[in-house]
Design an enzyme around this catalytic site. Structure first.
Site, short mmCIF file in Angstrom:
data_model
loop_
_atom_site.label_atom_id
_atom_site.label_comp_id
_atom_site.label_asym_id
_atom_site.label_seq_id
_atom_site.Cartn_x
_atom_site.Cartn_y
_atom_site.Cartn_z
CE LYS A 237 -28.78 35.43 22.74
NZ LYS A 237 -28.74 35.60 24.19
CG ASP B 159 -33.09 35.26 27.82
OD1 ASP B 159 -32.79 34.47 26.91
OD2 ASP B 159 -32.40 36.23 28.15
CD GLN C 58 -26.28 37.59 26.17
OE1 GLN C 58 -27.36 37.60 25.60
NE2 GLN C 58 -25.56 36.49 26.28
N1 GUN Z 1 -25.85 34.35 28.72
C1 GUN Z 1 -25.58 33.09 28.29
N2 GUN Z 1 -26.68 32.54 27.73
C2 GUN Z 1 -27.67 33.48 27.81
C3 GUN Z 1 -29.02 33.48 27.39
O1 GUN Z 1 -29.57 32.51 26.85
N3 GUN Z 1 -29.70 34.65 27.65
C4 GUN Z 1 -29.13 35.71 28.27
N4 GUN Z 1 -29.88 36.78 28.49
N5 GUN Z 1 -27.86 35.72 28.67
C5 GUN Z 1 -27.14 34.60 28.43
#
Ligand code: GUN
Length: 292
Positions: free
Chosen positions: A55, A122, A99
């Site tokens: 990311k 998110d 995350q």
């Molecule tokens: N863990 C798995 N997918 C995601 C996501 O799209 N965002 C976040 N913050 N954690 C995740």
């Protein structure tokens, strides 16, 4: 059945990223600084680190600023909430993500609830989830939104088609079932949401014109569980030990590609399908956060 169309998330993501990069220049000209996304990584889970680093790298590829905050697995819930409040108040930051998963001693819902919905790129905060359900403006969760972008890019007809979603997580299954049933494009599907308690799953998946699989089990959907001509979106990503590979593993999805692909008209690969689109959608949300 002829070879299926491969729904290439990298190709679709690159096309969208070119637009996002243009938006980043506009933001820079208007405000004197680029869009800025931050990620909070708690603990040292290898997969989470890989995702977060991807990311952060993607930010660089579209001219965004990025910050990564790495916190120890032993951090208290209060200390993590303080970090969230600090990021909420940081005017140099347009959006941030925490995350998931978080260590067991931390209540993830409490942490998500503490994020300012205007910075929740998110799309996990209840305000954004509520807006999505009601069809109001807000941040859409990245993976379902990425799936919609792939379907749009490849002009997959969704209207009136039966979409079966396998898996009911808050992050993927539940939101994609809502998005594809809305009166939008893509959308207007008749949606069935199947899950771990569904009886005779194969009889349901065989009815799918569009099958979205987010169950978290490698190779779970096999050729005899789908009908000829299905469009398949595979959200899973798993490392399988493979001594023939230099790195010792290969990546597979929730769908057994070898048996399902020959029966499909279109299918997302793993890797290179939904994954790259998830990241692109996060960038798009960050750009939108700047425009608000
Ligand atoms: N863990 C798995 N997918 C995601 C996501 O799209 N965002 C976040 N913050 N954690 C995740």
């Amino acid at each position: 059945m002829a070879t299926p169309l491969i729904l290439d998330g990298k190709r679709c993501g690159d096309a969208l990223k070119a637009e996002i990069a243009k938006g980043a220049v506009e933001v820079l000209m208007r405000r004197g600084r680029s869009p800025h996304l931050a990620a909070v990584l708690v603990g040292d889970d290898g997969a989470s680190r890989t995702y977060v680093e991807a990311k952060v790298r993607a930010c660089g590829s579209v001219g965004f600023q990025s910050s990564l905050f790495e916190l120890p697995a032993s951090i208290t819930e209060e200390a993590l909430l303080d970090k969230v409040r600090e990021l909420n108040a940081d005017e140099g930051l347009d959006g941030f993500i925490v995350q998931l998963p978080l260590p067991k001693h931390i209540d993830a819902d409490r942490v998500i609830n503490a994020i300012d919905p205007r910075k929740d790129v998110d799309g996990f905060h209840p305000v954004n989830v509520g807006n999505m359900v009601l069809g109001l403006p807000g941040f859409l969760p990245a993976t379902p939104s990425g799936i919609c972008e792939i379907l749009k890019f490849y002009q997959v007809e969704t209207e009136g088609r039966h979409c079966v979603v396998v898996g009911r997580s808050n992050i993927v299954g539940t939101p994609i079932s809502i998005l594809l049933s809305r009166n939008t494009h893509p959308g207007n599907c008749t949606v069935t949401l199947a899950h771990s308690r569904t009886k005779d799953l194969a009889s349901i998946t065989r009815q799918a014109d569009i099958l979205v699989v987010a169950i978290g089990k490698p190779g779970f959907i096999t050729g005899e569980m789908v009908k000829e001509g299905v469009v398949v979106v595979d959200v899973g990503i798993h490392r399988i030990p493979d001594a023939s590979r230099k790195n010792g593993f290969r990546l597979v999805g929730d769908v057994d590609h070898a048996s399902v692909a020959p029966r499909s008209t279109a299918i997302t690969p793993v890797p290179g399908g939904v994954g790259p689109m998830t990241i692109t959608s996060l960038l798009l949300n960050t750009l939108r956060a700047c425009m608000a």
